[in-house]
Design an enzyme around this catalytic site. Structure first.
Site, PDB file in Angstrom:
ATOM      1  N   HIS A 140      12.934  11.429  -8.092  1.00  0.00           N
ATOM      2  CA  HIS A 140      13.239  11.761  -6.698  1.00  0.00           C
ATOM      3  C   HIS A 140      13.209  13.260  -6.438  1.00  0.00           C
ATOM      4  O   HIS A 140      12.945  13.692  -5.320  1.00  0.00           O
ATOM      5  CB  HIS A 140      14.571  11.140  -6.286  1.00  0.00           C
ATOM      6  CG  HIS A 140      14.420   9.680  -6.004  1.00  0.00           C
ATOM      7  ND1 HIS A 140      14.628   8.734  -6.950  1.00  0.00           N
ATOM      8  CD2 HIS A 140      13.988   9.039  -4.900  1.00  0.00           C
ATOM      9  CE1 HIS A 140      14.360   7.546  -6.446  1.00  0.00           C
ATOM     10  NE2 HIS A 140      13.972   7.698  -5.200  1.00  0.00           N
ATOM     11  N   CYS A 146       5.435   2.715   1.723  1.00  0.00           N
ATOM     12  CA  CYS A 146       6.241   3.936   1.834  1.00  0.00           C
ATOM     13  C   CYS A 146       6.427   4.629   0.490  1.00  0.00           C
ATOM     14  O   CYS A 146       7.074   5.664   0.412  1.00  0.00           O
ATOM     15  CB  CYS A 146       7.578   3.671   2.506  1.00  0.00           C
ATOM     16  SG  CYS A 146       8.615   2.559   1.564  1.00  0.00           S
ATOM     17  N   ASP A 206       8.735   2.052  -7.240  1.00  0.00           N
ATOM     18  CA  ASP A 206       9.457   1.085  -8.065  1.00  0.00           C
ATOM     19  C   ASP A 206       8.577  -0.101  -8.429  1.00  0.00           C
ATOM     20  O   ASP A 206       8.703  -0.651  -9.520  1.00  0.00           O
ATOM     21  CB  ASP A 206      10.730   0.610  -7.338  1.00  0.00           C
ATOM     22  CG  ASP A 206      11.860   1.595  -7.535  1.00  0.00           C
ATOM     23  OD1 ASP A 206      12.015   2.095  -8.661  1.00  0.00           O
ATOM     24  OD2 ASP A 206      12.568   1.898  -6.554  1.00  0.00           O
TER      25      ASP A 206
HETATM   26  C1  PEP Z   1       9.611   3.200  -3.811  1.00  0.00           C
HETATM   27  O1  PEP Z   1      10.221   2.678  -4.752  1.00  0.00           O
HETATM   28  O2  PEP Z   1       8.369   3.228  -3.724  1.00  0.00           O
HETATM   29  C2  PEP Z   1      10.354   3.847  -2.707  1.00  0.00           C
HETATM   30  C3  PEP Z   1       9.751   4.267  -1.622  1.00  0.00           C
HETATM   31  O3  PEP Z   1      11.687   4.031  -2.875  1.00  0.00           O
HETATM   32  P1  PEP Z   1      12.327   5.158  -3.825  1.00  0.00           P
HETATM   33  O4  PEP Z   1      11.223   6.052  -4.284  1.00  0.00           O
HETATM   34  O5  PEP Z   1      13.356   5.855  -3.019  1.00  0.00           O
HETATM   35  O6  PEP Z   1      12.915   4.326  -4.927  1.00  0.00           O
HETATM   36 MG    MG Z   2      12.346   2.309  -4.581  1.00  0.00          MG
END
Ligand code: PEP
Ligand code: MG
Length: 541
Positions: free
Chosen positions: A188, A500, A453
């Site tokens: 992140h 996303c 994920d």
């Molecule tokens: C993902 O897992 O692609 C996502 C957008 O959520 P995060 O990266 O916050 O886990």
């Molecule tokens: Mg995620």
């Protein structure tokens, strides 16, 4: 002049002064001392200094964010004067003849464990505060300067590693680049760097003891290279390249206000991902059509207690009002895994990525979930909100979510508080959700594919593990097939589907996504116009 190579997270180039952050890696060492009274006097002096720091923080916070948020610094000042806490430290120094740093660290751990084990939620939350004040005292005792982001000039942040909660507390205007020894490209913190549109290098094998605050550095995200104390020639080259990059970005500006439409007329929504209210500026600046992912858990990070319903309501309302009718998709909290928050007391897990996180916490601790849902339903009145639930693996979870939303709705109704139940969708980020996407599509208003994920769980690769970065391949056929399957199932039931995860911004795949039928791509704000350019230049058939 000394150069190191690392993995680049965002392609950009910058020259600037360095600030070395070492907060994380101070190991408190136990030392024998001869003069206990002198050690206690040193502790007292550090305590006064810490209280002065807290007073300054209180004054600033009072002016900038108001009394309610500033109060925490007052509480910390009082805790530093707590007799039980100070007696325990003095006792250790006197009876065991240890240094003040060590006595503070041990006492801080003991007190924080004691608070964490209490039943009362308020007292539980104090565990993080005790840790916080103890760390502050240790920092002062060991002569470490606290970085004051507000008075800092824009700088290159150099650190061993950065957690999302540390990154989120930084004043983004003051950061030119990140360079860290550790970290993974899918973490992140890396995502935040992309969002902030700044060069970032991770996995840089540098010795932090050789790098000092105040040095100059060139961070080159194109070559994955950082050079400390660059010579004049490199500085001039860098300034020239920075100018060229600026020109390229300016060219993209001409796409503002234009549609995301292919040469043969297919339209796509391009939205932006954000982590805080302050990021809305980037969304507007880059002309995104909406917000496709507001990672609401960032409101919970870097705090010492749960954000209240009112705090959350005001944050969501502000985002909705600023976006003035454009779609805002707020994801309910996705705490856990790498996003750890002390006051959640989640405990140690052998495998946190596959552990107690996101919707699982919300369903197990509905009081936390309900506070957020109340804030969301209330804020929905002020704009075009959609709620999105993360880490879904079953239809039962969606049914249970709807039951809780219904309870919240009834409570608000009974209290005569204005609310609206907005559009509700889910993230598709587990292979289980992909496989049952046909059934899930019947239950929800939309899907948003979380490829970060989804890649982690499909390829069995911990996205935080830097050693596996070479194996982490979101272009894997399995992932692309899953995206197609989810898209087809969503459309079969008349629902829209977006991406996303970071893959949504992968310009090599944009054409393929459009052909697959993806309706929306939500990307870091800095990618919006680049994506628009690719879409406007492509043809579907
Ligand atoms: C993902 O897992 O692609 C996502 C957008 O959520 P995060 O990266 O916050 O886990
Ligand atoms: Mg995620």
């Amino acid at each position: 002049m000394k150069s190191f190579f690392g993995k680049s997270v965002y392609k950009g180039i910058v020259l600037g002064p360095v600030v070395v952050l070492k907060q994380n890696d101070f190991q408190v060492k136990r030392k024998k001392i001869e003069d206990a009274d002198a050690e206690i006097a040193r502790l007292e002096q550090a305590g006064n200094q810490a209280k002065e720091q807290l007073q300054r923080l209180y004054d600033k916070a009072l002016k900038e964010v108001g009394e309610a948020s500033a109060a925490i610094f007052e509480v910390h000042q009082m805790m530093l004067e707590d007799e039980d806490y100070l007696d325990a430290i003095h006792n250790l120094i006197q009876t065991e003849g240890v240094n003040a740093e060590y006595a503070v660290a041990v006492t801080g751990d003991n007190f924080s464990e004691m608070f964490a084990s209490m039943d009362d939620e308020y007292m539980k939350a104090r565990a993080a505060d005790v840790k916080d004040i103890s760390n502050r005292l240790i920092r002062v005792l060991s002569g470490e300067e606290e970085v004051d982001f507000r008075s800092m000039t824009p700088s290159v942040i150099v650190a061993d590693d950065l957690s999302p909660s540390e990154t989120v507390q930084m004043d983004k205007e003051k950061i030119l680049a990140f360079v860290t020894v550790h970290g993974s490209t899918n973490s992140h913190t890396a995502i935040l760097a992309r969002m902030m549109n700044i060069p970032a290098l991770i996995g840089v094998p540098m010795d932090l003891d050789e790098i000092q605050t105040g040095m100059r550095a060139v961070v080159d995200g194109f070559d994955g290279k950082v050079t400390f104390e660059p010579d004049e020639e490199l500085c001039n080259q860098t300034l020239h390249r920075m100018e060229k990059e600026k020109e390229k970005l300016q060219l993209l500006q001409t796409l503002k206000g234009k549609e995301n439409i292919t040469a043969d007329g297919r339209k796509i929504n391009i939205y932006a991902n954000i982590g805080s209210v302050g990021d809305v500026g980037y969304v507007l600046e880059n002309d995104a059509g909406g917000i496709g992912l507001f990672r609401s858990e960032f409101l919970y990070l870097g705090k010492s207690d749960f954000p209240t319903e009112e705090e959350q309501f005001l944050a969501y309302k502000q985002v909705l009002q600023t976006m003035a009718g454009k779609k805002v998709i707020i994801r309910t909290l996705d705490i856990g895994a790498d996003k750890q928050v002390d006051y959640f007391n989640l405990g140690q897990e052998d495998n946190p990525a596959m552990g107690y996180r996101a919707i699982r916490i919300c369903l197990k601790q509905p009081e936390i979930f309900k506070t957020q849902l109340r804030a969301l339903l209330r804020a929905a009145v002020f704009g075009n909100l959609s709620i999105m639930y993360p880490m879904i693996i079953s239809t039962e979870e969606v049914t249970r979510i709807y039951e809780i939303v219904d309870e919240v709705k009834k409570e608000l109704e009974a209290e005569q508080i204005p609310y609206k139940v907005p559009e509700q969708g889910i993230m598709i980020e587990t292979p289980a959700a992909v496989m049952i996407s046909d059934e899930l599509a019947e239950m929800v208003d939309f899907f948003s594919i979380g490829t970060n994920d989804l890649t982690q769980y499909t390829l069995a690769i911990d996205r935080q593990n830097a050693k596996l970065d070479d194996f982490y391949n979101p272009h894997h056929k399995a992932i692309l097939k899953m995206i197609q399957m989810v898209t087809d199932n969503a459309h079969k039931h008349g629902k829209w589907v977006g991406i996303c995860g970071e893959l949504g911004a992968d310009l090599e795949l944009t054409e393929q996504f459009v052909r697959m039928g993806i309706d929306e791509l939500s990307v870091s704000p800095s990618m919006v116009l680049r994506l628009r350019k690719v879409i406007r230049e492509m043809k579907c058939d």
